[in-house]
Design a protein around this motif. Structure first.
Motif, PDB file in Angstrom:
ATOM      1  N   PRO A  93       0.814  -1.232   0.000  1.00 33.89           N
ATOM      2  CA  PRO A  93       0.000   0.000   0.000  1.00 33.89           C
ATOM      3  C   PRO A  93       0.841   1.273   0.000  1.00 33.89           C
ATOM      4  O   PRO A  93       0.434   2.286  -0.584  1.00 33.89           O
ATOM      5  CB  PRO A  93      -0.828  -0.136   1.273  1.00 33.89           C
ATOM      6  CG  PRO A  93      -0.936  -1.613   1.498  1.00 33.89           C
ATOM      7  CD  PRO A  93       0.381  -2.175   1.050  1.00 33.89           C
ATOM      8  N   ALA A  94       2.006   1.226   0.627  1.00 31.01           N
ATOM      9  CA  ALA A  94       2.855   2.414   0.687  1.00 31.01           C
ATOM     10  C   ALA A  94       3.320   2.859  -0.698  1.00 31.01           C
ATOM     11  O   ALA A  94       3.654   4.029  -0.902  1.00 31.01           O
ATOM     12  CB  ALA A  94       4.068   2.142   1.572  1.00 31.01           C
ATOM     13  N   ALA A  95       3.331   1.941  -1.663  1.00 27.44           N
ATOM     14  CA  ALA A  95       3.738   2.290  -3.027  1.00 27.44           C
ATOM     15  C   ALA A  95       2.626   3.003  -3.789  1.00 27.44           C
ATOM     16  O   ALA A  95       2.850   3.474  -4.905  1.00 27.44           O
ATOM     17  CB  ALA A  95       4.159   1.030  -3.781  1.00 27.44           C
ATOM     18  N   LYS A  96       1.438   3.054  -3.215  1.00 27.43           N
ATOM     19  CA  LYS A  96       0.270   3.717  -3.817  1.00 27.43           C
ATOM     20  C   LYS A  96       0.018   3.243  -5.257  1.00 27.43           C
ATOM     21  O   LYS A  96      -0.044   4.051  -6.194  1.00 27.43           O
ATOM     22  CB  LYS A  96       0.441   5.235  -3.781  1.00 27.43           C
ATOM     23  CG  LYS A  96       0.539   5.804  -2.380  1.00 27.43           C
ATOM     24  CD  LYS A  96       0.668   7.332  -2.401  1.00 27.43           C
ATOM     25  CE  LYS A  96       0.730   7.892  -0.986  1.00 27.43           C
ATOM     26  NZ  LYS A  96       0.863   9.378  -0.994  1.00 27.43           N
ATOM     27  N   PRO A  97      -0.128   1.940  -5.441  1.00 23.35           N
ATOM     28  CA  PRO A  97      -0.331   1.442  -6.813  1.00 23.35           C
ATOM     29  C   PRO A  97      -1.679   1.876  -7.385  1.00 23.35           C
ATOM     30  O   PRO A  97      -2.645   2.091  -6.638  1.00 23.35           O
ATOM     31  CB  PRO A  97      -0.279  -0.080  -6.632  1.00 23.35           C
ATOM     32  CG  PRO A  97      -0.735  -0.296  -5.220  1.00 23.35           C
ATOM     33  CD  PRO A  97      -0.164   0.852  -4.444  1.00 23.35           C
ATOM     34  N   ASP A  98      -1.723   1.998  -8.695  1.00 25.87           N
ATOM     35  CA  ASP A  98      -3.001   2.151  -9.391  1.00 25.87           C
ATOM     36  C   ASP A  98      -3.596   0.755  -9.516  1.00 25.87           C
ATOM     37  O   ASP A  98      -2.967  -0.145 -10.078  1.00 25.87           O
ATOM     38  CB  ASP A  98      -2.794   2.762 -10.777  1.00 25.87           C
ATOM     39  CG  ASP A  98      -2.355   4.216 -10.711  1.00 25.87           C
ATOM     40  OD1 ASP A  98      -2.880   4.954  -9.865  1.00 25.87           O
ATOM     41  OD2 ASP A  98      -1.470   4.608 -11.496  1.00 25.87           O
ATOM     42  N   ILE A  99      -4.809   0.552  -8.993  1.00 25.47           N
ATOM     43  CA  ILE A  99      -5.396  -0.785  -8.927  1.00 25.47           C
ATOM     44  C   ILE A  99      -6.689  -0.833  -9.732  1.00 25.47           C
ATOM     45  O   ILE A  99      -7.570   0.006  -9.556  1.00 25.47           O
ATOM     46  CB  ILE A  99      -5.691  -1.185  -7.468  1.00 25.47           C
ATOM     47  CG1 ILE A  99      -4.425  -1.073  -6.613  1.00 25.47           C
ATOM     48  CG2 ILE A  99      -6.242  -2.606  -7.402  1.00 25.47           C
ATOM     49  CD1 ILE A  99      -4.666  -1.325  -5.128  1.00 25.47           C
ATOM     50  N   PHE A 100      -6.780  -1.858 -10.589  1.00 25.25           N
ATOM     51  CA  PHE A 100      -7.984  -2.066 -11.394  1.00 25.25           C
ATOM     52  C   PHE A 100      -8.391  -3.533 -11.288  1.00 25.25           C
ATOM     53  O   PHE A 100      -7.563  -4.427 -11.451  1.00 25.25           O
ATOM     54  CB  PHE A 100      -7.727  -1.699 -12.855  1.00 25.25           C
ATOM     55  CG  PHE A 100      -7.415  -0.242 -13.078  1.00 25.25           C
ATOM     56  CD1 PHE A 100      -8.424   0.651 -13.395  1.00 25.25           C
ATOM     57  CD2 PHE A 100      -6.113   0.230 -12.949  1.00 25.25           C
ATOM     58  CE1 PHE A 100      -8.143   2.002 -13.585  1.00 25.25           C
ATOM     59  CE2 PHE A 100      -5.821   1.570 -13.141  1.00 25.25           C
ATOM     60  CZ  PHE A 100      -6.844   2.462 -13.456  1.00 25.25           C
ATOM     61  N   VAL A 101      -9.678  -3.746 -11.027  1.00 27.86           N
ATOM     62  CA  VAL A 101     -10.222  -5.100 -10.889  1.00 27.86           C
ATOM     63  C   VAL A 101     -11.415  -5.220 -11.840  1.00 27.86           C
ATOM     64  O   VAL A 101     -12.319  -4.385 -11.806  1.00 27.86           O
ATOM     65  CB  VAL A 101     -10.685  -5.378  -9.446  1.00 27.86           C
ATOM     66  CG1 VAL A 101     -11.144  -6.823  -9.305  1.00 27.86           C
ATOM     67  CG2 VAL A 101      -9.579  -5.061  -8.443  1.00 27.86           C
ATOM     68  N   CYS A 102     -11.421  -6.259 -12.680  1.00 30.67           N
ATOM     69  CA  CYS A 102     -12.523  -6.427 -13.623  1.00 30.67           C
ATOM     70  C   CYS A 102     -12.859  -7.905 -13.778  1.00 30.67           C
ATOM     71  O   CYS A 102     -11.966  -8.751 -13.892  1.00 30.67           O
ATOM     72  CB  CYS A 102     -12.148  -5.843 -14.983  1.00 30.67           C
ATOM     73  SG  CYS A 102     -13.521  -5.855 -16.186  1.00 30.67           S
ATOM     74  N   GLY A 103     -14.159  -8.205 -13.763  1.00 31.09           N
ATOM     75  CA  GLY A 103     -14.606  -9.583 -13.938  1.00 31.09           C
ATOM     76  C   GLY A 103     -16.030  -9.744 -13.464  1.00 31.09           C
ATOM     77  O   GLY A 103     -16.746  -8.757 -13.253  1.00 31.09           O
ATOM     78  N   PRO A 104     -16.476 -10.979 -13.278  1.00 31.20           N
ATOM     79  CA  PRO A 104     -17.820 -11.225 -12.755  1.00 31.20           C
ATOM     80  C   PRO A 104     -17.969 -10.603 -11.369  1.00 31.20           C
ATOM     81  O   PRO A 104     -16.986 -10.436 -10.634  1.00 31.20           O
ATOM     82  CB  PRO A 104     -17.904 -12.753 -12.693  1.00 31.20           C
ATOM     83  CG  PRO A 104     -16.852 -13.236 -13.633  1.00 31.20           C
ATOM     84  CD  PRO A 104     -15.753 -12.223 -13.591  1.00 31.20           C
ATOM     85  N   SER A 105     -19.200 -10.299 -10.996  1.00 33.17           N
ATOM     86  CA  SER A 105     -19.454  -9.602  -9.729  1.00 33.17           C
ATOM     87  C   SER A 105     -18.826 -10.321  -8.538  1.00 33.17           C
ATOM     88  O   SER A 105     -18.204  -9.689  -7.674  1.00 33.17           O
ATOM     89  CB  SER A 105     -20.961  -9.447  -9.515  1.00 33.17           C
ATOM     90  OG  SER A 105     -21.507  -8.567 -10.470  1.00 33.17           O
ATOM     91  N   GLY A 106     -18.986 -11.644  -8.468  1.00 33.16           N
ATOM     92  CA  GLY A 106     -18.435 -12.383  -7.341  1.00 33.16           C
ATOM     93  C   GLY A 106     -16.925 -12.272  -7.253  1.00 33.16           C
ATOM     94  O   GLY A 106     -16.362 -12.126  -6.162  1.00 33.16           O
ATOM     95  N   PHE A 107     -16.254 -12.334  -8.399  1.00 35.53           N
ATOM     96  CA  PHE A 107     -14.797 -12.203  -8.433  1.00 35.53           C
ATOM     97  C   PHE A 107     -14.381 -10.817  -7.961  1.00 35.53           C
ATOM     98  O   PHE A 107     -13.457 -10.674  -7.152  1.00 35.53           O
ATOM     99  CB  PHE A 107     -14.275 -12.454  -9.838  1.00 35.53           C
ATOM    100  CG  PHE A 107     -12.818 -12.100 -10.017  1.00 35.53           C
ATOM    101  CD1 PHE A 107     -11.838 -13.002  -9.664  1.00 35.53           C
ATOM    102  CD2 PHE A 107     -12.452 -10.864 -10.530  1.00 35.53           C
ATOM    103  CE1 PHE A 107     -10.488 -12.669  -9.806  1.00 35.53           C
ATOM    104  CE2 PHE A 107     -11.111 -10.530 -10.680  1.00 35.53           C
ATOM    105  CZ  PHE A 107     -10.126 -11.434 -10.313  1.00 35.53           C
TER     106      PHE A 107
END
Length: 240
Positions: free
Chosen positions: A198-212
Motif C-alpha cells: 500500500p505504501a507504493a500507492k499502486p493504481d489498482i484495477f479489478v474487472c470480472g464477474p461480480s463475485g470475483f
C-alpha cells in the motif's frame, strides 16, 4: 459505422475483432463502446464491450466472449467476418481508465496492479498494451483468474510481454490446472506475494464477474489498500 477488417480466435469461445471506424477519436485504456446490431426485420440488440487495443485514431479491437444464449456475442464471436458492419457508439467511461503518465509526473512511478476474472482481462489488456506502446518502466502485475489453461485470453502475447517489459503475470486456475500446479482462486497469499505494498500507492484495477470483483476487492482492502484507490468494473449474467 464500424467495419470489421480482421478477426482472430483467442480461445474456443472468445474472438478478437479488428475494426475501422471513420472519425473514431481514439480512447482511454479501460473504456468501452456500445455495439448495436440491426436485423432485417428492424429488431435491434445492443451490448457494451470493453476495448482491447491501445489507443489509436480510427481503429480499435474488441474481444468478445461468446454466450450461447446471447443476442449479440454469438454473431460477433462466431458469425461475423471481414467486411461486415455494425453501429458503434463510444468511447464510453472515464473513471475505470489508466494512461501512461509523463515521466515528470508524480504518478509516473506508481506501480500498476491488475486483477482479472475471465474476460475481465479485456480492458486491462488495453492498459497493458498502452503501457508497452509508451515503453513505460512502471512495474505491472496482472493476477488473472481463469477456469483452465485453455480459457486464457491473450496467452501468447502476455507471455511475450512478460519477457520484454516490466510485466508479471500470475494465473489462478479455478477448475483445472496444469500438471504440477494447484487449482485455486485468488487468495490473500497471492495478494501478499504479487501486489505492491500500500505504501507504493499502486493504481489498482479489478474487472470480472461480480463475485470475483467483490472477493478480490475484499482481499485488497484486507491487505491494507484503501477502498477509494481500487477501481472496479464488473459484469453479471446477461444476454450479451
Amino acid at each position: 459505422m464500424a467495419t470489421i477488417k480482421a478477426s482472430a480466435d483467442e480461445t474456443a469461445t472468445a474472438r478478437t475483432l479488428m475494426v475501422e471506424v471513420p472519425g473514431w477519436p481514439g480512447h482511454l485504456p479501460g473504456q468501452h463502446a456500445d455495439v448495436r446490431l440491426t436485423a432485417e426485420d428492424g429488431y435491434c440488440a445492443q451490448r457494451s464491450y470493453s476495448i482491447a487495443s491501445a489507443p489509436e485514431p480510427g481503429r480499435l479491437e474488441f474481444t468478445v466472449q461468446r454466450l450461447d444464449d446471447g443476442e449479440v456475442s454469438p454473431y460477433l464471436a462466431g458469425i461475423a467476418e471481414p467486411g461486415d458492419q455494425f453501429d458503434l457508439r463510444g468511447p464510453i467511461g472515464g473513471w475505470f481508465t489508466w494512461s501512461p503518465a509523463s515521466p515528470a509526473s508524480p504518478e509516473a512511478q506508481r506501480p500498476l496492479l491488475l486483477l482479472a476474472g475471465g474476460s475481465g482481462v479485456v480492458p486491462l489488456m488495453s492498459m497493458i498494451r498502452a503501457h508497452g506502446a509508451a515503453t513505460s518502466e512502471v512495474p505491472v502485475a496482472l493476477i488473472y483468474s481463469v477456469r483452465s489453461p485453455s480459457d486464457i485470453i491473450y496467452k501468447t502475447e502476455l507471455s511475450e510481454r512478460s519477457l520484454s517489459s516490466p510485466l508479471t503475470v500470475d494465473y489462478r486456475y479455478t477448475r483445472s490446472a496444469p500438471p504440477g500446479t494447484r487449482a485455486g482462486r485468488v487468495d490473500a497469499a497471492a495478494i501478499t506475494r504479487l501486489a505492491p505494498p500500500p505504501a507504493a500507492k499502486p493504481d489498482i484495477f479489478v474487472c470480472g464477474p461480480s463475485g470475483f470483483v467483490e472477493a478480490a476487492t475484499s482481499l485488497l482492502v484486507d491487505a491494507g489498500h484503501p477502498p477509494p484507490t481500487i477501481k472496479t468494473e464488473r459484469f453479471g449474467p446477461t444476454g450479451t
